[in-house]
Design a protein around this motif. Structure first.
Motif, PDB file in Angstrom:
ATOM      1  N   ALA A 153       0.840  -1.201   0.000  1.00  0.00           N
ATOM      2  CA  ALA A 153       0.000   0.000   0.000  1.00  0.00           C
ATOM      3  C   ALA A 153       0.871   1.246   0.000  1.00  0.00           C
ATOM      4  CB  ALA A 153      -0.909   0.003   1.229  1.00  0.00           C
TER       5      ALA A 153
ATOM      6  N   GLY B  99       1.177   3.869  -3.126  1.00  0.00           N
ATOM      7  CA  GLY B  99       0.434   5.093  -2.794  1.00  0.00           C
ATOM      8  C   GLY B  99       0.473   6.125  -3.903  1.00  0.00           C
TER       9      GLY B  99
ATOM     10  N   ALA C  18      -1.324   5.006  -7.186  1.00  0.00           N
ATOM     11  CA  ALA C  18      -2.786   4.976  -7.079  1.00  0.00           C
ATOM     12  C   ALA C  18      -3.359   6.379  -7.218  1.00  0.00           C
ATOM     13  CB  ALA C  18      -3.191   4.366  -5.739  1.00  0.00           C
ATOM     14  N   VAL C  19      -2.657   7.367  -6.647  1.00  0.00           N
ATOM     15  CA  VAL C  19      -3.143   8.739  -6.689  1.00  0.00           C
ATOM     16  C   VAL C  19      -3.336   9.211  -8.127  1.00  0.00           C
ATOM     17  CG1 VAL C  19      -2.517  11.130  -6.224  1.00  0.00           C
ATOM     18  CG2 VAL C  19      -2.170   9.394  -4.470  1.00  0.00           C
TER      19      VAL C  19
ATOM     20  N   SER D 276      -6.171   7.104 -10.260  1.00  0.00           N
ATOM     21  CA  SER D 276      -7.561   6.958  -9.836  1.00  0.00           C
ATOM     22  C   SER D 276      -8.333   8.252 -10.012  1.00  0.00           C
ATOM     23  CB  SER D 276      -7.614   6.550  -8.369  1.00  0.00           C
ATOM     24  OG  SER D 276      -8.951   6.548  -7.943  1.00  0.00           O
TER      25      SER D 276
ATOM     26  N   LEU E 116     -10.939   8.699  -8.236  1.00  0.00           N
ATOM     27  CA  LEU E 116     -11.647   8.869  -6.962  1.00  0.00           C
ATOM     28  C   LEU E 116     -11.147  10.106  -6.229  1.00  0.00           C
ATOM     29  CD1 LEU E 116     -11.652   5.153  -5.851  1.00  0.00           C
ATOM     30  CD2 LEU E 116     -13.624   6.493  -6.597  1.00  0.00           C
ATOM     31  N   ALA E 117     -11.936  10.550  -5.281  1.00  0.00           N
ATOM     32  CA  ALA E 117     -11.610  11.778  -4.570  1.00  0.00           C
ATOM     33  C   ALA E 117     -10.262  11.677  -3.876  1.00  0.00           C
ATOM     34  CB  ALA E 117     -12.695  12.054  -3.530  1.00  0.00           C
ATOM     35  N   GLU E 118      -9.487  12.698  -4.037  1.00  0.00           N
ATOM     36  CA  GLU E 118      -8.277  12.831  -3.245  1.00  0.00           C
ATOM     37  C   GLU E 118      -8.074  14.316  -2.994  1.00  0.00           C
ATOM     38  OE1 GLU E 118      -3.488  12.109  -3.276  1.00  0.00           O
ATOM     39  OE2 GLU E 118      -4.561  12.673  -5.072  1.00  0.00           O
ATOM     40  N   VAL E 119      -7.679  14.627  -1.779  1.00  0.00           N
ATOM     41  CA  VAL E 119      -7.396  16.014  -1.471  1.00  0.00           C
ATOM     42  C   VAL E 119      -5.898  16.209  -1.594  1.00  0.00           C
ATOM     43  CG1 VAL E 119      -7.686  17.848   0.200  1.00  0.00           C
ATOM     44  CG2 VAL E 119      -9.320  15.950   0.148  1.00  0.00           C
ATOM     45  N   THR E 120      -5.491  17.179  -2.401  1.00  0.00           N
ATOM     46  CA  THR E 120      -4.066  17.434  -2.595  1.00  0.00           C
ATOM     47  C   THR E 120      -3.573  18.488  -1.611  1.00  0.00           C
ATOM     48  OG1 THR E 120      -4.471  19.210  -4.168  1.00  0.00           O
ATOM     49  CG2 THR E 120      -4.291  16.964  -5.056  1.00  0.00           C
TER      50      THR E 120
END
Lengths: 431, 106
Positions: B12, B16, B19-20, B23, B25-29
């Motif tokens: 994982a 990491g 995947a960012v 994807s 999907l939501a991610e906060v930068t």
């Protein structure tokens, strides 16, 4: 890059590994976040910000905010009510926007129990909520066990603290209004740490403003349980320039360490009875600790505040629980509404990223504390905070207080920004 | 079992970054989070109630943001509090802020 990557990862520690592990178990695809339920305890600056920004960062997350009051009065701005610049309505915030515009499920109730083993919170009304992540933001409670002898919750009608805004603010305002010209307002200021470090001194300023315009022969005495205070040089200079010798500040070593209060005669007593300060209006601000629920949920250490991971604000005691705002031990950040707002955003990002199996973000937070010395004389302290070495610190070289030698125009501009800040941050939190 | 868990953690962590970027999907930068902290003072709602502090709600041009923040930081542009804030950010962080506010321009 000012952050040491190695230190940063180290700080994640067990919490970070646990998060990664949980994410692995629930991934691939970050499915865990879809429909995840986050419960937020407390609708003040930290909790309301966290609830709103969780929804903002990821609308798949269900967010429930539990707050006992339908209307929340901000502590910031409450000194302006005491000074007659604002009415209670002006510092009242409600939860309609969080519910209707941001999709937060707002429950007006009190959390009576948190079970970190089963991830459940119980409300006074009997409802039980399951959570995937919990944000605890209960602000402060008063530590009456270490308060001056003679004081208790029961004496706060005669000797108000007015350190949680609301009815207490109104009691103190009425007492100031009823006080005759030539009377003495005595404030007892707490030792560190406490909510809103410049607050007592802004309060003295605002009461002085009211006295100067309505009761000019009156005096203000600050009995302090410490040797120095926030923005001290700026306040002392501002008082002298605007109020002459109306305000007198007494540090702990010169009789300010109040040990006992005679409630009936409104007298503060220090140095074993050597000094007695008789007040017409007495404002005793008690020593403070984390909000009650933080104690009953065993989220505090022996300081009475909540230790947290300095990157994610996960409780050092229960890792599915994050504690933000005044209750948390947040390194060098002061216990302010602005700090809580910044922490609310950080924790929302940390939770969204954890639920998606992402690494946490290196923190970047901000604090700006404005104080009014007069309606046209504002001063500020500011800082940018990051995770440096092993805790949250102000970025070296940044921040600090307003310049000592600024002219009246500069002070007027900061007074305008003070009001603009209030409008903006309350919109950011409850708008 | 324990080894499997440890391996999963290692995977994982190593994946990491990948995947960012892959994807949706939501991610906060970090840039987004830093930018959100500005909004405490600079208005989180377009045309908000605050008339004294410039709003950043509708974004801001990238080059102008970089120029202003650097001018606040080195003191060539006078301010009350912005100099003290600007000193808290590196060139890289100012660029992250500017990138974010540029993407939110309306």
């Amino acid at each position: 890059m000012s952050i040491s990557r190695r230190h940063f990862l180290k700080a994640l520690g067990a919490g970070g590994a646990a998060t990664a592990l949980a994410a692995c178990a629930q991934m691939p695809g970050g499915e865990k976040a879809r429909g995840a339920h986050v419960v937020v305890v407390g609708g003040g600056s930290g909790g309301a910000t966290a609830a709103k920004y969780l929804r903002h960062f990821d609308s798949d997350i269900r967010v429930t905010l539990v707050e006992p009051n339908a209307t929340y009065h901000t502590c910031y701005g409450s000194n302006w009510v005491l000074g007659g610049l604002r009415q209670m309505n002006d510092i009242a915030q409600t939860y309609g926007n969080l519910r209707d515009r941001h999709g937060v499920n707002v429950i007006q109730d009190t959390v009576t129990a948190i079970d970190p083993e089963t991830n459940r919170v119980t409300l006074a009304g009997g409802q039980v909520l399951n959570y995937d992540k919990l944000v605890v933001a209960p602000g402060i409670s008063f530590n009456w066990a270490t308060a001056a002898e003679g004081t208790s919750e029961a004496t706060t009608n005669q000797i108000p603290h007015a350190w949680k805004a609301g009815p207490q603010t109104e009691i103190l305002r009425r007492q100031l209004e009823a006080m005759p010209d030539g009377g003495v307002f005595v404030m007892v200021a707490p030792g560190n740490p406490f909510r809103c470090p410049p607050g007592p001194y802004e309060r003295a300023s605002m009461v002085a403003h009211y006295f100067k315009t309505h009761k000019p022969r009156s005096k203000i005495l600050i009995l302090d349980n410490k040797e120095n205070f926030s923005k001290q040089g700026l306040f002392l200079a501002g008082w002298e320039a605007n109020y002459g010798n109306m305000i007198e500040w007494v540090p702990s070593s010169r009789g300010g360490q109040v040990e006992r209060i005679d409630v009936a005669s409104k007298t503060a007593i220090s140095d074993g009875g050597l000094n007695r300060f008789k007040a017409d209006v007495l404002n005793y601000i008690p020593p403070q600790r984390a909000g009650e629920i933080a104690h009953s949920a065993s989220l505090v250490n022996d300081t009475g505040w909540c230790p947290v991971n300095q990157v994610t604000f996960q409780s050092s005691i229960h890792t599915d629980i994050h504690v933000i705002g005044d209750s948390s031990i947040a390194g060098a950040m002061p216990k302010s509404g602005h700090s809580a707002n910044s922490q609310g955003k950080l924790v929302a990002a940390a939770i969204v990223n954890a639920l998606r199996g992402r690494d946490p973000i290196a923190p970047s937070m901000v604090n700006t504390c404005y104080s009014l010395v007069t309606p046209d004389w504002g001063i500020s302290v500011a800082a940018v905070y990051q995770f440096l070495d092993d805790s949250i610190k102000g970025v070296p070289g940044s921040g600090g207080v307003s310049p000592a030698d600024a002219d009246r125009n500069f002070r007027r501009m900061e007074a305008n920004y003070t009001r603009g800040w209030y409008d903006s941050i309350t919109t950011d939190i409850w708008g | 079992m324990k080894h499997a868990k440890l391996a999963a953690v290692a995977l994982a962590v190593s994946l990491g970054g990948l995947a960012v970027s892959q994807s949706a999907l939501a991610e906060v930068t970090r840039g987004q989070l830093m930018a959100k902290t500005c909004l405490a003072c600079h208005g989180s709602v377009a045309g908000g109630p605050d008339a004294t502090i410039p709003s950043l709600v509708n974004g801001y041009p990238r080059q102008l943001m970089i120029q202003n923040m650097k001018a606040f930081r080195d003191g060539t542009r006078a301010a009350t509090v912005m100099n003290r804030h600007a000193l808290g950010y590196t060139d890289e962080e100012i660029a992250l802020l500017a990138d974010y506010f540029d993407t939110t321009r309306r």
